[in-house]
Design a protein around this motif. Structure first.
Motif, PDB file in Angstrom:
ATOM      1  N   GLN A  77       0.714  -1.186   0.173  1.00 53.98           N
ATOM      2  CA  GLN A  77      -0.093  -0.099  -0.009  1.00 53.98           C
ATOM      3  C   GLN A  77       0.860   1.319   0.116  1.00 53.98           C
ATOM      4  OE1 GLN A  77      -3.158   0.110   2.875  1.00 53.98           O
ATOM      5  NE2 GLN A  77      -3.994   1.880   2.087  1.00 53.98           N
ATOM      6  N   PRO A  78       0.722   2.066  -1.065  1.00 55.49           N
ATOM      7  CA  PRO A  78       1.684   3.218  -1.033  1.00 55.49           C
ATOM      8  C   PRO A  78       1.160   4.396  -0.150  1.00 55.49           C
ATOM      9  CG  PRO A  78       0.022   3.308  -2.979  1.00 55.49           C
ATOM     10  CD  PRO A  78      -0.292   1.975  -2.236  1.00 55.49           C
ATOM     11  N   ASP A  79       1.847   5.385   0.027  1.00 56.62           N
ATOM     12  CA  ASP A  79       1.704   6.133   1.127  1.00 56.62           C
ATOM     13  C   ASP A  79       0.789   7.421   0.398  1.00 56.62           C
ATOM     14  OD1 ASP A  79       1.325   8.036   3.289  1.00 56.62           O
ATOM     15  OD2 ASP A  79       3.399   8.697   3.150  1.00 56.62           O
ATOM     16  N   VAL A  80      -0.289   7.232  -0.126  1.00 53.43           N
ATOM     17  CA  VAL A  80      -1.066   8.325  -0.850  1.00 53.43           C
ATOM     18  C   VAL A  80      -2.423   8.369  -0.440  1.00 53.43           C
ATOM     19  CG1 VAL A  80      -0.013   8.179  -3.039  1.00 53.43           C
ATOM     20  CG2 VAL A  80      -1.800   6.614  -2.449  1.00 53.43           C
ATOM     21  N   SER A  81      -3.159   9.275  -0.394  1.00 61.40           N
ATOM     22  CA  SER A  81      -4.356   9.477   0.597  1.00 61.40           C
ATOM     23  C   SER A  81      -5.553   9.479  -0.422  1.00 61.40           C
ATOM     24  CB  SER A  81      -4.369  11.153   1.303  1.00 61.40           C
ATOM     25  OG  SER A  81      -4.324  12.036   0.308  1.00 61.40           O
ATOM     26  N   VAL A  82      -5.662   9.590  -1.745  1.00 60.87           N
ATOM     27  CA  VAL A  82      -6.728   9.569  -2.491  1.00 60.87           C
ATOM     28  C   VAL A  82      -6.557   8.592  -3.607  1.00 60.87           C
ATOM     29  CG1 VAL A  82      -7.592  11.627  -1.839  1.00 60.87           C
ATOM     30  CG2 VAL A  82      -6.074  11.518  -3.971  1.00 60.87           C
ATOM     31  N   ASN A  83      -7.504   8.260  -4.341  1.00 57.30           N
ATOM     32  CA  ASN A  83      -7.110   7.297  -5.625  1.00 57.30           C
ATOM     33  C   ASN A  83      -6.323   6.147  -5.436  1.00 57.30           C
ATOM     34  OD1 ASN A  83      -8.872   9.535  -6.586  1.00 57.30           O
ATOM     35  ND2 ASN A  83      -7.315  10.450  -7.673  1.00 57.30           N
ATOM     36  N   CYS A  84      -6.346   5.428  -4.393  1.00 56.98           N
ATOM     37  CA  CYS A  84      -5.606   4.347  -4.350  1.00 56.98           C
ATOM     38  C   CYS A  84      -6.606   3.042  -3.919  1.00 56.98           C
ATOM     39  CB  CYS A  84      -4.541   4.540  -3.279  1.00 56.98           C
ATOM     40  SG  CYS A  84      -3.543   2.846  -2.652  1.00 56.98           S
ATOM     41  N   PHE A  85      -6.529   2.142  -4.749  1.00 58.36           N
ATOM     42  CA  PHE A  85      -7.449   1.073  -4.532  1.00 58.36           C
ATOM     43  C   PHE A  85      -6.984  -0.471  -4.546  1.00 58.36           C
ATOM     44  CE2 PHE A  85      -9.367   4.622  -7.059  1.00 58.36           C
ATOM     45  CZ  PHE A  85     -10.261   5.011  -5.948  1.00 58.36           C
ATOM     46  N   GLU A  86      -7.154  -1.090  -3.565  1.00 60.03           N
ATOM     47  CA  GLU A  86      -6.759  -2.515  -3.574  1.00 60.03           C
ATOM     48  C   GLU A  86      -7.299  -3.392  -4.554  1.00 60.03           C
ATOM     49  OE1 GLU A  86      -5.999  -6.265  -0.484  1.00 60.03           O
ATOM     50  OE2 GLU A  86      -6.871  -4.397   0.188  1.00 60.03           O
ATOM     51  N   GLY A  87      -6.711  -4.703  -5.352  1.00 63.95           N
ATOM     52  CA  GLY A  87      -7.160  -5.333  -6.234  1.00 63.95           C
ATOM     53  C   GLY A  87      -6.322  -6.691  -6.366  1.00 63.95           C
ATOM     54  N   ARG A  88      -6.641  -7.226  -7.368  1.00 67.12           N
ATOM     55  CA  ARG A  88      -5.777  -8.525  -7.618  1.00 67.12           C
ATOM     56  C   ARG A  88      -5.513  -8.537  -9.049  1.00 67.12           C
ATOM     57  NH1 ARG A  88      -6.243  -8.549  -2.788  1.00 67.12           N
ATOM     58  NH2 ARG A  88      -7.070 -10.199  -1.466  1.00 67.12           N
ATOM     59  N   LEU A  89      -4.161  -8.769  -9.296  1.00 66.65           N
ATOM     60  CA  LEU A  89      -3.999  -9.040 -10.811  1.00 66.65           C
ATOM     61  C   LEU A  89      -4.434 -10.139 -11.438  1.00 66.65           C
ATOM     62  CD1 LEU A  89      -1.726  -7.749 -12.534  1.00 66.65           C
ATOM     63  CD2 LEU A  89      -0.020  -9.228 -11.806  1.00 66.65           C
ATOM     64  N   ASP A 108       2.735 -12.784 -10.249  1.00 70.32           N
ATOM     65  CA  ASP A 108       2.002 -13.864 -10.586  1.00 70.32           C
ATOM     66  C   ASP A 108       0.577 -13.451 -10.741  1.00 70.32           C
ATOM     67  OD1 ASP A 108       3.899 -15.794 -10.626  1.00 70.32           O
ATOM     68  OD2 ASP A 108       3.804 -16.392  -8.699  1.00 70.32           O
ATOM     69  N   ALA A 109      -0.342 -14.392 -11.495  1.00 64.21           N
ATOM     70  CA  ALA A 109      -1.907 -14.091 -11.630  1.00 64.21           C
ATOM     71  C   ALA A 109      -2.577 -14.104 -10.027  1.00 64.21           C
ATOM     72  CB  ALA A 109      -2.429 -14.897 -12.413  1.00 64.21           C
ATOM     73  N   HIS A 110      -3.566 -13.210  -9.968  1.00 63.59           N
ATOM     74  CA  HIS A 110      -4.087 -13.078  -8.447  1.00 63.59           C
ATOM     75  C   HIS A 110      -3.245 -12.640  -7.200  1.00 63.59           C
ATOM     76  CE1 HIS A 110      -6.874 -15.667 -10.521  1.00 63.59           C
ATOM     77  NE2 HIS A 110      -6.379 -16.668 -10.746  1.00 63.59           N
ATOM     78  N   THR A 111      -2.186 -12.156  -7.694  1.00 63.10           N
ATOM     79  CA  THR A 111      -1.396 -11.433  -6.725  1.00 63.10           C
ATOM     80  C   THR A 111      -1.889 -10.114  -6.129  1.00 63.10           C
ATOM     81  OG1 THR A 111       0.865 -12.082  -7.674  1.00 63.10           O
ATOM     82  CG2 THR A 111       0.903 -10.264  -6.005  1.00 63.10           C
ATOM     83  N   PRO A 112      -2.062 -10.142  -4.669  1.00 64.72           N
ATOM     84  CA  PRO A 112      -2.790  -8.604  -4.218  1.00 64.72           C
ATOM     85  C   PRO A 112      -1.866  -7.297  -4.609  1.00 64.72           C
ATOM     86  CG  PRO A 112      -2.642 -10.481  -2.529  1.00 64.72           C
ATOM     87  CD  PRO A 112      -1.817 -10.881  -3.895  1.00 64.72           C
ATOM     88  N   ILE A 113      -2.774  -6.502  -5.276  1.00 62.56           N
ATOM     89  CA  ILE A 113      -1.837  -5.377  -5.590  1.00 62.56           C
ATOM     90  C   ILE A 113      -2.485  -3.918  -5.409  1.00 62.56           C
ATOM     91  CG2 ILE A 113      -2.652  -5.387  -7.952  1.00 62.56           C
ATOM     92  CD1 ILE A 113       0.226  -5.382  -8.867  1.00 62.56           C
ATOM     93  N   TYR A 114      -1.922  -2.876  -5.337  1.00 56.89           N
ATOM     94  CA  TYR A 114      -2.483  -1.530  -5.178  1.00 56.89           C
ATOM     95  C   TYR A 114      -2.469  -0.841  -6.510  1.00 56.89           C
ATOM     96  CZ  TYR A 114      -3.051  -2.595  -0.331  1.00 56.89           C
ATOM     97  OH  TYR A 114      -3.578  -3.206   0.725  1.00 56.89           O
ATOM     98  N   ALA A 115      -3.590  -0.367  -7.023  1.00 59.60           N
ATOM     99  CA  ALA A 115      -3.526   0.575  -8.306  1.00 59.60           C
ATOM    100  C   ALA A 115      -3.949   2.054  -7.986  1.00 59.60           C
ATOM    101  CB  ALA A 115      -4.476  -0.096  -9.294  1.00 59.60           C
ATOM    102  N   TYR A 116      -3.040   3.175  -8.114  1.00 61.86           N
ATOM    103  CA  TYR A 116      -3.274   4.374  -7.602  1.00 61.86           C
ATOM    104  C   TYR A 116      -3.092   5.377  -8.903  1.00 61.86           C
ATOM    105  CZ  TYR A 116       1.601   4.233  -6.326  1.00 61.86           C
ATOM    106  OH  TYR A 116       2.906   4.092  -6.671  1.00 61.86           O
TER     107      TYR A 116
END
Length: 376
Positions: A308-320, A355-363
């Motif tokens: 999880q990056p140190d950003v306050s907005v527009n940061c969302f958790e997901g899966r690759l 790898d696929a299904h790796t937890p990842i954050y998009a921001y």
């Protein structure tokens, strides 16, 4: 010599526009193909009309050429109304996707045909054909027939045949659509060089976004018979005015929702999937709180991080979900916890891929997205 000849006998309108369309409509059997189109095409520019199949772009070009007559409105070329002017008397020539070469005539005879119709002298015909062949680098093919030429060579002959008549405006109807990808790229470069060398006004119809972006000074994006936006390639890509333009030009991630709050610098949009996206205020949005909106985020503007990056907005958790190696870049598909799927494009830095299904954050930043009208 050829460029000077091209400009003989024509007068540029005081406005500096070679082609003007004023509230032009075209109706076929009760169906409106072109809806109130306004266009000003500057002298000497490379102007493209871009849009999906059935949007009215080819009909618009045919109205300029005189192959169709407007149901309403006016088409002007070099300041003169073309309402009662047949195609053969207009200072334009058209290059078609099918080339439309005469199969029983040699390359030389194909190019000379228009000059002979105009009853030019033998010396004028010979000079014009030689110069046209030189422009398209086809001097050694003068005695061949179309069936003996490759697709790219036939396209060059079609260009030469159009240019030899010294038009004020060259109209190009999907001119490279019949070529394979590699040859198409080569012909794009040659077409651009030809435009720069001659200084003529080129008007091209295409559905190929990359082609329009790479060749054009300005682009008109059409949708359902209307002009959605006119601008430079950079303006069209970076500052789309509608969700349709954002979606059609390049790739983008679209999040429909409503404006939840706004202040002088930002908009907060709550998407239908309950994401809260903060967008910097811009000229692309002039609505108010509570109104429908679509957030557009280009794939190359999205960043990915395993932590999880140190950003306050527009940061969302997901899966690759998917990783696609594209050589110069890597294309990712991420499914957010909200259920939204987004595409991400990042430069290929030579590292390993998760790898696929790796937890990842998009921001992404507030300046890396746009709020647009929800009308597509």
């Amino acid at each position: 010599m050829f460029q000077t000849a091209l400009n003989q006998g024509t007068t540029v309108a005081e406005t500096g526009f070679d082609v003007e369309l004023r509230k032009v409509f075209k109706v076929f059997n009760g169906e409106t193909a072109v809806r109130g189109v306004d266009l000003d095409i500057r002298q000497g520019e490379f102007f493209s009309i871009l849009g999906p199949s059935g949007c009215g772009k080819t009909t618009t070009l045919r109205l300029m050429a005189g192959f169709e007559t407007p149901s309403a409105g006016d088409v002007m070329i070099r300041g003169q109304s073309m309402t009662n002017t047949p195609p053969y008397r207009r200072p334009v020539n058209t290059v078609f996707q099918s080339y439309a070469l005469f199969g029983h005539m040699s390359v030389w005879e194909n190019i000379a045909f228009g000059l002979r119709i105009k009853r030019q002298s033998k010396a004028e015909v010979e000079e014009g054909v030689r110069e046209a062949l030189r422009l398209v680098k086809m001097e050694s093919f003068a005695n061949r027939f179309p069936a003996q030429l490759s697709g790219g060579q036939q396209q060059r002959v079609a260009l030469a045949r159009a240019l030899v008549n010294r038009p004020a405006v060259l109209l190009l109807d999907e001119p490279l659509g019949a070529l394979d990808l590699k040859l198409r790229k080569q012909m794009q470069v040659e077409l651009s060089n030809l435009h720069q060398d001659l200084g003529l006004t080129f008007v091209m119809v295409t559905h190929d976004q990359e082609e329009a972006m790479s060749l054009s000074d300005r682009i008109a994006v059409m949708h359902e018979g209307r002009i959605e936006q006119i601008g430079s390639p950079e303006e069209i890509y970076e500052c789309p005015q509608t969700a349709f333009v954002a979606d059609f030009i390049g790739d983008t991630n679209l999040f429909p929702g409503r404006v939840e709050a706004s202040d002088r610098s930002t908009l907060t949009i709550r998407t239908k999937s309950n994401l809260k996206i903060v967008v910097q205020q811009s000229d692309m949005w002039n609505g108010g709180t509570g109104e429908s909106a679509v957030v557009s985020v280009r794939p190359e503007k999205v960043y990915l991080n395993l932590y999880q990056p140190d950003v306050s907005v527009n940061c969302f958790e997901g899966r690759l979900k998917h990783t696609m190696y594209m050589g110069t870049h890597v294309h990712y598909v991420v499914e957010l916890l909200s259920g939204d799927r987004i595409t991400v494009r990042q430069p290929n830095t030579g590292g390993s891929f998760p790898d696929a299904h790796t937890p990842i954050y998009a921001y992404w930043g507030t300046t890396d997205c746009l709020a647009l009208s929800d009308q597509r």
